[in-house]
Design a protein around this motif. Structure first.
Motif, PDB file in Angstrom:
ATOM      1  N   ASN A  31      -5.207 -22.084   2.858  1.00  0.00           N
ATOM      2  CA  ASN A  31      -3.799 -22.461   2.823  1.00  0.00           C
ATOM      3  C   ASN A  31      -2.922 -21.392   2.158  1.00  0.00           C
ATOM      4  O   ASN A  31      -1.802 -21.657   1.788  1.00  0.00           O
ATOM      5  N   LYS A  32      -3.505 -20.177   2.006  1.00  0.00           N
ATOM      6  CA  LYS A  32      -2.681 -19.128   1.413  1.00  0.00           C
ATOM      7  C   LYS A  32      -2.005 -18.329   2.502  1.00  0.00           C
ATOM      8  O   LYS A  32      -2.616 -17.992   3.510  1.00  0.00           O
ATOM      9  N   GLU A  33      -0.747 -18.007   2.251  1.00  0.00           N
ATOM     10  CA  GLU A  33       0.014 -17.323   3.269  1.00  0.00           C
ATOM     11  C   GLU A  33      -0.171 -15.816   3.130  1.00  0.00           C
ATOM     12  O   GLU A  33      -0.019 -15.266   2.049  1.00  0.00           O
ATOM     13  N   ILE A  34      -0.534 -15.162   4.225  1.00  0.00           N
ATOM     14  CA  ILE A  34      -0.748 -13.715   4.205  1.00  0.00           C
ATOM     15  C   ILE A  34       0.412 -13.015   4.911  1.00  0.00           C
ATOM     16  O   ILE A  34       0.842 -13.426   5.989  1.00  0.00           O
ATOM     17  N   TYR A  35       0.927 -11.988   4.295  1.00  0.00           N
ATOM     18  CA  TYR A  35       1.967 -11.152   4.892  1.00  0.00           C
ATOM     19  C   TYR A  35       1.386  -9.756   5.090  1.00  0.00           C
ATOM     20  O   TYR A  35       0.817  -9.181   4.158  1.00  0.00           O
ATOM     21  N   LYS A  36       1.511  -9.229   6.284  1.00  0.00           N
ATOM     22  CA  LYS A  36       0.948  -7.903   6.575  1.00  0.00           C
ATOM     23  C   LYS A  36       1.948  -7.115   7.405  1.00  0.00           C
ATOM     24  O   LYS A  36       2.392  -7.592   8.463  1.00  0.00           O
ATOM     25  N   SER A  37       2.305  -5.963   6.957  1.00  0.00           N
ATOM     26  CA  SER A  37       3.265  -5.179   7.728  1.00  0.00           C
ATOM     27  C   SER A  37       3.221  -3.729   7.286  1.00  0.00           C
ATOM     28  O   SER A  37       3.024  -3.420   6.115  1.00  0.00           O
ATOM     29  N   ARG A  38       3.383  -2.838   8.244  1.00  0.00           N
ATOM     30  CA  ARG A  38       3.465  -1.409   7.926  1.00  0.00           C
ATOM     31  C   ARG A  38       4.844  -1.034   7.392  1.00  0.00           C
ATOM     32  O   ARG A  38       5.028   0.042   6.843  1.00  0.00           O
ATOM     33  N   HIS A  39       5.830  -1.937   7.596  1.00  0.00           N
ATOM     34  CA  HIS A  39       7.204  -1.630   7.190  1.00  0.00           C
ATOM     35  C   HIS A  39       7.450  -2.172   5.789  1.00  0.00           C
ATOM     36  O   HIS A  39       6.912  -3.200   5.410  1.00  0.00           O
ATOM     37  N   GLY A  40       8.308  -1.517   5.049  1.00  0.00           N
ATOM     38  CA  GLY A  40       8.744  -2.039   3.759  1.00  0.00           C
ATOM     39  C   GLY A  40       7.728  -1.904   2.663  1.00  0.00           C
ATOM     40  O   GLY A  40       7.173  -0.825   2.424  1.00  0.00           O
ATOM     41  N   LEU A  41       7.477  -3.022   2.011  1.00  0.00           N
ATOM     42  CA  LEU A  41       6.677  -3.086   0.794  1.00  0.00           C
ATOM     43  C   LEU A  41       5.264  -2.486   0.919  1.00  0.00           C
ATOM     44  O   LEU A  41       4.546  -2.772   1.874  1.00  0.00           O
ATOM     45  N   ALA A  42       4.895  -1.694  -0.065  1.00  0.00           N
ATOM     46  CA  ALA A  42       3.509  -1.213  -0.157  1.00  0.00           C
ATOM     47  C   ALA A  42       2.975  -1.579  -1.529  1.00  0.00           C
ATOM     48  O   ALA A  42       3.745  -1.894  -2.443  1.00  0.00           O
ATOM     49  N   CYS A  43       1.681  -1.552  -1.689  1.00  0.00           N
ATOM     50  CA  CYS A  43       1.089  -1.883  -2.986  1.00  0.00           C
ATOM     51  C   CYS A  43       1.546  -0.864  -4.026  1.00  0.00           C
ATOM     52  O   CYS A  43       1.601   0.340  -3.753  1.00  0.00           O
ATOM     53  N   ALA A  44       1.873  -1.348  -5.209  1.00  0.00           N
ATOM     54  CA  ALA A  44       2.376  -0.469  -6.262  1.00  0.00           C
ATOM     55  C   ALA A  44       1.255   0.303  -6.959  1.00  0.00           C
ATOM     56  O   ALA A  44       1.510   1.252  -7.694  1.00  0.00           O
ATOM     57  N   ASN A  45       0.023  -0.087  -6.736  1.00  0.00           N
ATOM     58  CA  ASN A  45      -1.127   0.579  -7.358  1.00  0.00           C
ATOM     59  C   ASN A  45      -1.501   1.804  -6.532  1.00  0.00           C
ATOM     60  O   ASN A  45      -2.009   1.698  -5.419  1.00  0.00           O
ATOM     61  N   LYS A  46      -1.266   2.957  -7.103  1.00  0.00           N
ATOM     62  CA  LYS A  46      -1.479   4.189  -6.335  1.00  0.00           C
ATOM     63  C   LYS A  46      -2.964   4.508  -6.143  1.00  0.00           C
ATOM     64  O   LYS A  46      -3.322   5.419  -5.401  1.00  0.00           O
ATOM     65  N   ASN A  47      -3.830   3.776  -6.799  1.00  0.00           N
ATOM     66  CA  ASN A  47      -5.269   3.952  -6.593  1.00  0.00           C
ATOM     67  C   ASN A  47      -5.849   2.857  -5.683  1.00  0.00           C
ATOM     68  O   ASN A  47      -7.058   2.716  -5.541  1.00  0.00           O
TER      69      ASN A  47
END
Lengths: 455, 455, 455
Positions: free
Chosen positions: B355-371
Motif C-alpha cells: 500500500n505504499k505509493e511509489i513515484y518514479k521519474s527521470r524528470h525533476g527530483l533526484a536523490c540527495a545522497n550523492k553516493n
C-alpha cells in the motif's frame, strides 16, 4: 588453543619417519590420482596468501581439488592491504570457524605459528617472511630422494640468497634431519643467518668450516663458502690454523657435488634502499661443464630471475620443473595427513621439544626481530622463548627462531633483579627475564647483586 | 526485470516469520552439515566483492561449498578498479546470465537493489555502502536468540560509529521487527542518521529520547545517548520538560543492558580529510566490571580495531567469535532458501510495501545522497521514491532510503508547477516532483499559485 | 613441446567444420545443462588473467563448473605485478604440470602462443594484447548464426576502435572463414592495422575498397569506411579511378547492414599520453531509425562505455546481452572439446599451415612489434616467422602476426650476406635473415653483391 591437532609450521614439526611416510604416500599419488579423488570431499581449505604468490597457492589449491575438497581463497597482490586489516589472532579465530584446514603465507616471521595458536584447525605454513617454507622443503627432499635414491651423506650446495631465502632456511634443517652434507655458497653479504648455524651446530652437530675462496674455484670469484657436515671432524679435518693446507681437501670436497640448490635474490626482503649484491652465484652451462658437476642435479624453488640460465632447462641435470611438479602430490599427501583423511604408518611423531624449557611472559624481554609476529602482534601474543642455555642465558624465540642473550633476570613479586646466573633460584611463576639491567630498571625493578632470596 | 524471484537487499525484505524459519534451518545446519552437503549441487554463486572484504566473502563462499554448490569470485582489493568498469546494470545483466545466485558488496548505497533490478537471479546484499548489511543482521539476531533465548524486550546498546556503520543500520530495523529496545551510544559526531530515526518512529513507533550524559555514567564521558523502545510512553516516561528528573530512570535504564553491540570507526566512509572522532566508546574489562553489565553479552560484527580490548576475548560475555562462526549456517540457510532449494514453512512473506505509493521519474527530483546508486548510475536508473506523506511532501529513496522533502509538483503535459499540496490533483502519469520551485523553473515549468486545472 | 594436444590461440586454429560442430554442441548445452554436469569432473582448469577482466574470466570459470570441473584462478587487478613475475615460459611449465587445461589473458601480443609452446596441456587464449580473442569470436559467430540462421554473405559493419580491439581482430578472420562481407567504420585514427588487411587479401581474397564519406552518410560524419567482401569484383564493382560513381553503389551498399558490431575505445592499449579520438561512431536510437538498419542486429563484446546508448537495450535489435550469455555454452563446448571429453564429428582439422614455410632463428631479424611476446620473452623465444613471399621477402611473426619486410639474407657459416632474392640459394640450416644490410654488417656479416656461393 589446546588440542591434539597437527600443524606444519616448520619442517621439524614432522618426524623423520613421518616425512618418509609422506614421501611414500606422495609417490602413490603421483603415480595415480584417481584413488584419491574423493579422499577429502566435503572438506574446505582456506588458502590465505597475504603475500604475492602464484606457484605455491595454485599448487595447494590444485592439491585440494585433486583430493575432491573445496577451496576458499585470499590472494592479495598488494601487501599494503594488511595495514587496514585486523590482527592475525582475530582472522585465525574467524576463518578457523569456517573451514577444515588453513594454508597461510604471510610476510612476518612466525606468523603461521601465531595463526595456528589461535585457530582450532590444522595450519600449514605456506611461507612466513624469511623464516620457513616447510612444504617446499618436503618437495625438495622428495625430489632429491626420487632423483638420487637417498638423502643421507649427499653433498648439497646451497647457492644464492641464504640470508633471506626461507626455502633454504627450512631446507637446511631437513637436510640435517636426513644427515646430508651442506655447502653454503651465498652471494655477497647474503650469508646464512648466524642463528641457523648455531642451531645446526647445537642440535644437529654440524660444524661450519670456512673455505678459502682463493684456494677453491667454485662458482664465481669473490664468494665465501661454508662447509657443514653432520660429523665434520671425522670425515674431513681442516687444519684450523690456516687454509693453506686446505686446497687439497677443498679439491676433494668439490669433486662430488650431488645437488646444486640455486635461489634467487629475495629483493622483497631487503631493507629498502639496499643495493643489489655486488656478487652472486650464477649457474649456466659453463659452470656445469666442470667435472665436479658431472653427476650434479640442479634444483631451484622458482621463480628464478637470472641466477639460473635458461640454457640449463634442456640439460638433463636441470630438474627444477620436475621438482615444481612434485609440489602437487606432496601437498596432497600432507593435506590429507593433517586432515586425518589418511593415517601414516609411523610409530613416532616429532619430539615436540618435550624436554625443552619454555619461558613466556609479557614483562621484560621481547623478540629482537622487529619483523617477528610476536612483535607485530604484541597486543595478542606474549613473547615466548625456548631457553637454550643458562650460562650464558640464551633464548630462542618460539615464533621466528631468532636467538637472544639475556643479561638480567627478575622476580615479579619482589620487583628485584639479578645477574642471569640466578635464574634457577627464582620460582618459575615469578620469573621475568630482561634484555639488560637497564631494561629491568626502566620497568622499576631494583638491581641486586647479592644472591636471590625469595620474598 | 519482472519475476517472482526473491532477493535479500534489506532486512525488511524478509517477514518476521521467514526470519524465524531461517533461524530454525540455520540451527539444524549448525548441528550437522552432512544432510545439506548436496542441497545446492549444480548451482553456482557469483561472489562479487567490489570492496575489500575477507570475512563476509569467505563465509558466503564457505556456505555455498557446504551446500555442494560452486562459486565464482571477484575480490577487488582496489576499489579504483570500479572507475574503469562498466555500469552496475550491464554487469548485473551479464553475470546474471551465467550463474544461479549473486552476492554483491559495493560501495554505493542502494547498489545491491539496483543490481537486483537488472538481473534475473536472486541477489543478496553483502553490504552496500553505508546502507545495509542484512545477512550480518540475520547472523546478529540469530546469535542474540541463541544466547538469550528471545529478542523481544531485550535492551540492546549500539556503540560506536552509528552514522556510517551499515551493520547497525540493518540491525536497528531487525531489532524493531522483533520489538527489542535500543540504546544508541555513538562516538562523537557519529550519531545514527536522522532518516533512520524517522523511519523507526513512523514505521515501528520507536520514539527517541535524548538521555542526559551528566546524569548517566554509561561508557565514556562526553557521549550522548539515545534511548528508543517500541512503546516508550508506556514503559518509561521521561518528563519531557527536562532531563533533571531523568537521573533515577536513567539509572534504572542502564541496570539491565542485555547486549552491547560494539562497532569500529568506519574510516573508509569518512569524507577524506575528516579527523578521527574526538571521543569513542571503548569496551574493556573495566567497563564490563560495572554491575549493570553482569549479564550483558558483548557482540561485534568484526573486524575490530581498538574499540574492543583483546582482554574481553577470554571473558564468557564476549561472544563475538561465536557470532562470526554463525555466519556460515545463516548464509547456508538464506542461500538455500533464495535458490528455492529449501522451502520455508511460513504463511506470510514480507509486506512488499503493497500500500505504499511509489513515484518514479527521470524528470525533476533526484536523490540527495550523492553516493546513492540512483545518482551514480543515473544513466540507467530513474530516481524512484516512496511517498511517505503528502503534507509536507516527504519521499524516501527506494535505493538508499535517504529522505527528502519536495516543495513543488508539476504537470509534465502543461509544463506548469504548483505548491506540493496539489499533488493529488495531477494525474499520476503526468506528475513530476521537484525539489524546489527554482528547480522546476530551471526545467522550464511555469509556476502557478492558482489551483491545478488539468490541461 | 611436441605433442598432439590442441590449443585455441587464434580463430584459425579451428577448421570451419570444427567451428560448426562446436556451435552444434554449444546449442545442445544451451538447451540443457544437466547432461553435461559431470563431463569434466576430476579435471582442473587454470584461469590465468594477467589483465583485469571479469566477464571473460567468470564465463570460463562458470563453463568449467557447469561441466563438473574445478578451477584455480589468478586475477591480477594490477598488471604491474607482471614486472616482478617470472617468464611466461617458466610459468607455463610449472602451471602446466598442475592442471589439465589453461586459459590465459595477458597484455602481450602472442603471449598465449608462447605460453602454449611451453606447456603440455591445452591452452585457450582469453585475449593476448591487441592480437586475438578467439573464444569471443566463437561467441560472436554463434550469435550471428542463431539470430540470422547463417553467416555467409551477411554484411557486417565493425564500428569503433578497429586498431586496438582484439575482438575485432579475431572476428574479421572468422567472418572471412564463413564468407561474410565486412565494412570497417573506425573512429578517427583507429583504422584496422594494415597487416590484417593484407592477410585478408592474400589469404581470403578480400579486397578493401575505400568508401567516400562525403557520398555515404553512414554513422557519424568524418569517418572513413572500408568495404571488403570475399569476391569484391563480382558482387560490387567500384570504378577505381574515383569514388564519384560510387555514390549509387554506396547507397545500395548500406541498404542492408545485417550486423552492427560496436566496440569501445581500448584506452588501455593507447600509447600513454595519447588523446581520445576526435571522432567515434556512436550507436543510439536515432542512428537505428534509418531504414537501412531495420533488420540490423546490434552486437557488442562488452563492456561498453558510451559508444552504445542504454536506450538501445530495450530495442529488440540490441542483442548484446544474449550474445554475452552465450559465452558460457560456447566456452563449455570448446573446453570439453580441447580436454578430449567430447569428440567432434568432423573429418578435417585446420590446415595447420602445412605448406607454409617457417623461419626461426635467434640471429638477425626480430619482430618489429615491441609488445610481441617474442620480443618481451626473447630470453626464451627465438623469433619465428612465416615466409609470406620471397620477392619482396615478406615475413609474418608467428606470435603476433605483424608483418615485416627483410632486405638482406646471410649465410651463418660464411658470415656473408646478400640481397634478399638469394634466399633460396642458402641452405636452410645456414640461413639468417636481416632487417637490413646495416643490421647484417653490425653483426659482422660481410656484404656481397655477387651471387651466393656455398662456402
Amino acid at each position: 588453543m589446546e588440542s591434539n591437532k597437527r600443524d606444519l609450521l616448520a619442517i621439524e614439526d614432522l618426524s623423520l619417519q613421518e616425512i618418509e611416510a609422506i614421501f611414500s604416500l606422495a609417490n602413490q599419488m603421483e603415480e595415480s590420482l584417481s584413488p584419491y579423488s574423493s579422499l577429502c570431499s566435503n572438506r574446505i581449505m582456506a588458502s590465505l596468501f597475504f603475500e604475492p604468490s602464484t606457484r605455491t597457492r595454485l599448487s595447494f589449491e590444485t592439491a585440494m581439488h585433486r583430493l575432491g575438497g573445496r577451496v576458499i581463497s585470499v590472494s592479495e597482490a598488494d601487501t599494503s592491504s594488511l595495514a587496514k586489516g585486523e590482527s592475525l589472532a582475530d582472522t585465525a579465530r574467524v576463518i578457523g570457524s569456517y573451514v577444515d584446514i588453513i594454508v597461510i603465507r604471510h610476510p612476518w616471521e612466525g606468523s603461521a605459528r601465531a595463526f595456528a595458536e589461535y585457530t582450532p584447525v590444522p595450519v600449514i605454513n605456506g611461507g612466513d617472511g624469511g623464516h620457513q617454507h616447510p612444504t617446499q622443503t618436503l618437495c625438495d627432499l622428495y625430489t632429491i630422494k626420487k632423483e638420487k635414491g637417498h638423502i643421507k651423506g649427499l653433498r648439497v650446495a646451497l647457492c644464492g640468497d641464504l640470508r633471506n631465502g626461507r626455502t633454504v632456511h627450512s631446507l637446511v634443517y631437513g637436510l640435517a634431519m636426513f644427515g646430508a652434507e651442506i655447502i653454503c655458497a651465498p652471494g655477497a653479504d647474503l650469508d646464512m643467518p648466524p642463528h641457523l648455524l648455531t642451531k645446526l651446530k647445537t642440535e644437529y652437530g654440524y660444524e661450519p668450516v670456512q673455505l678459502n675462496r682463493s684456494d677453491i674455484k667454485f662458482l664465481k670469484e669473490g664468494l665465501d663458502l661454508l662447509y657443514m657436515s653432520p660429523s665434520k671432524p671425522v670425515q674431513l679435518s681442516f687444519p684450523e690454523e690456516s687454509f693453506v693446507g686446505f686446497s687439497a681437501k677443498g679439491k676433494e670436497l668439490v669433486r662430488n657435488i650431488d645437488i646444486l640448490y640455486v635461489t634467487r635474490v629475495q629483493k622483497e626482503r631487503f631493507v629498502p634502499g639496499t643495493e643489489k649484491p655486488s656478487s652472486y652465484p650464477v649457474i649456466d652451462k659453463k659452470t656445469l661443464a666442470e667435472a665436479k658437476f658431472k653427476e650434479t642435479i640442479v634444483m631451484h624453488p622458482l621463480p628464478r630471475v637470472d641466477e639460473l640460465a635458461p640454457e640449463v632447462d634442456t640439460d638433463p641435470r636441470g630438474i627444477y620443473f620436475k621438482q615444481a611438479a612434485r609440489g602437487v602430490p606432496i601437498r596432497m599427501a600432507i593435506t590429507s595427513f593433517l586432515l586425518g583423511a589418511k593415517k601414516l604408518p609411523v610409530e613416532e611423531g616429532p619430539d615436540q621439544r618435550k624436554n625443552k624449557e619454555i619461558y613466556k611472559s609479557r614483562h621484560g624481554l621481547a623478540c629482537a626481530n622487529k619483523n617477528c609476529a610476536s612483535f607485530k602482534e604484541r597486543q595478542f601474543l606474549a613473547p615466548k622463548f625456548e631457553i637454550l642455555s643458562q650460562e650464558p642465558l640464551k633464548l630462542r624465540c618460539v615464533y621466528c627462531e631468532y636467538e637472544i642473550e639475556a643479561r638480567c633476570v627478575g622476580n615479579l613479586r619482589s620487583k628485584r633483579c639479578y645477574p642471569p646466573e640466578n635464574i634457577t633460584k627464582i620460582k618459575k611463576e615469578h620469573l621475568v627475564i630482561f634484555e639488560s639491567i637497564k631494561q629491568a630498571e626502566e620497568l622499576s625493578f631494583k638491581s641486586v647483586n647479592a644472591p636471590v632470596s625469595l620474598p
